[in-house]
Enzyme design. Structure first.
Site, PDB file in Angstrom:
ATOM      1  CG  ASN A   1      -0.301  -0.424   2.485  1.00 24.58           C
ATOM      2  OD1 ASN A   1       0.263  -1.520   2.572  1.00 24.58           O
ATOM      3  ND2 ASN A   1      -0.353   0.426   3.483  1.00 24.58           N
TER       4      ASN A   1
ATOM      5  CB  THR B   1     -28.434  -8.800  10.103  1.00 17.21           C
ATOM      6  OG1 THR B   1     -29.045  -9.486  11.199  1.00 17.21           O
ATOM      7  CG2 THR B   1     -29.470  -8.510   9.031  1.00 17.21           C
TER       8      THR B   1
ATOM      9  CB  CYS C   1      -2.178   2.871   8.715  1.00 18.80           C
ATOM     10  SG  CYS C   1      -3.290   2.323   7.445  1.00 18.80           S
TER      11      CYS C   1
END
Ligand SMILES: *Cc1c(COP(=O)(O)O)cnc(C)c1O
Length: 395
Positions: A153, A239, A327
């Protein structure tokens, strides 16, 4: 004010494409049914999930039943490592990875070390490549998993995934790849690449944030990370996030359809930027492999300047870049990736990542090739170190 924004941080995240958003919309208010329900709006949801699963599978050469939706790329990475570690711990406790992985892999490995697993962190060369010899030599009887990222990245280097996969297969070891930067950017076929598990994430290719997927090859055992209901064939409870799943499916479909054209465009922007900066700015170093790199990735270190100051001055011109990775830019430590390819702390601090995307143009490149050299020389004029180097040259 009045500057146009030139977004060059697609490796951190992308916008959601209008076609993707349009595909998602009906699943908020209209087809909101629970995919596990029997009535028709529930069936609509279920159908949408399965269609998205087919699209993801098709994009990476997998079977739909080998695709499991997750809440993010980070979750897919965590699941691959912790799930395989738990399922195969009777066979062995050794995992091989690399020093330049994303924190989602590295910090999961740290966690697993605390749980009694042994991790080998393979070094990389100055281009950011792991050595196939190192991979082969570090496999032992207790090795259960190799996890090597597809493309980095920060510096964009693409690893020899097919070859690593072949070694893993020959030795009977499972192979996971964090392909979050690769999916949607370069063609991927899990069968050809000998990959057993692969992580991907929607927001790196114009899909929504908060949705990812893990490819798990048929026959591979894995323990669950999220326990609960029977969703995702009993392997990942909760869900289903239908709109995000639909968005992921649409985004990966668009990316696959337009891959060739998109690749060519990004490579063209990347090459013009690399060549332009090399010609215009002295004392710089391109980080990452010269050619075996992500189509849209540019990463340079500029001697005698601070990456943070460079970013702030670029921001004033409306240019969004990154130093190291999103990050790590919250901290003052230089990027672990740049240190791993052999940069000194000082040089690593003066780094800039530009990652191109769909909406960027040749004019954007022309603009940054005007602005970056000006900003760099202004910053260097404030540097006593640079002053000393210049004076030495005059003599
Ligand atoms: C962005 C990224 C991740 C994390 O994905 P999220 O969906 O943001 O959690 C993991 N690995 C790599 C290589 C990344 O670039």
């Amino acid at each position: 004010m009045g500057n146009k924004t030139i977004y060059l941080d697609h490796a951190a995240t992308t916008y959601v494409k209008p076609e993707v958003f349009d595909a998602m919309k009906p699943y908020f208010c209209e087809y909101f049914g629970n995919a596990s329900s029997i009535y028709s709006i529930g069936r609509e949801s279920k159908k949408a999930v399965e269609e998205a699963r087919e699209k993801v599978a098709k994009a990476i050469g997998a079977q739909p039943r080998e695709i499991y939706f997750t809440g993010s790329g980070s979750e897919a990475d965590n699941w691959a490592l912790k799930g395989i570690a738990a399922a195969y711990k009777k066979k062995g406790n050794h995992i091989i990875t690399s020093v330049i992985e994303h924190p989602a892999i590295l910090n999961t490995c740290k966690y697993l070390e605390g749980e009694g697993f042994e991790i080998t962190y393979l070094p990389v060369d100055e281009d950011g490549l792991v050595s196939l010899e190192d991979v082969r030599n570090s496999i032992k009887d207790s090795t259960i998993l190799i996890s090597i990222m597809f493309a980095n990245n920060e510096i964009g280097t693409i690893q020899p995934i097919q070859e690593i996969g072949a070694i893993a297969r020959e030795k009977g070891v499972l192979f996971h790849t964090d392909a979050v930067q690769a999916v949607g950017n370069i063609p991927i076929d899990v069968e050809k690449l000998n990959v057993d598990l692969l992580s991907l994430s929607g927001h790196k290719f114009y899909g929504p944030k908060g949705i990812g997927a893990l490819y798990i090859k048929k026959g591979v055992k894995i323990a669950s990370l999220i326990h609960g209901g029977q969703q995702e064939r009993g392997k990942r409870a909760s869900t289903e996030n239908i709109p995000n799943i639909v968005g992921l499916g649409k985004a990966i479909e668009l990316a696959t359809e337009n891959m060739e054209k998109y690749n060519k465009k990004l490579i063209d922007l990347r090459e013009k930027t690399i060549e332009g900066l090399m010609a215009k700015v002295p004392y710089i170093k391109l980080n990452g492999h010269r050619t075996q790199r992500l189509p849209g990735n540019v990463n340079f270190s500029f001697q005698f300047i601070e990456g943070e100051s460079l970013l702030l001055m670029l921001d004033m011109k409306g240019i969004c870049g990154s130093s190291g990775s999103a990050c790590s830019s919250g901290s003052l430590d230089p990027s672990h990736v740049l240190l791993a390819i052999g940069l000194s702390h000082e040089i690593a601090h003066g780094s800039l990542r530009l990652s191109f995307g769909d909406e960027n143009t040749e004019e954007d490149v022309e603009f940054i090739l005007e602005e970056i050299p000006k900003i760099v020389s202004r910053l260097r004029d404030m540097s006593p170190l640079y002053e000393a180097v210049k004076n030495k040259q005059k003599v």
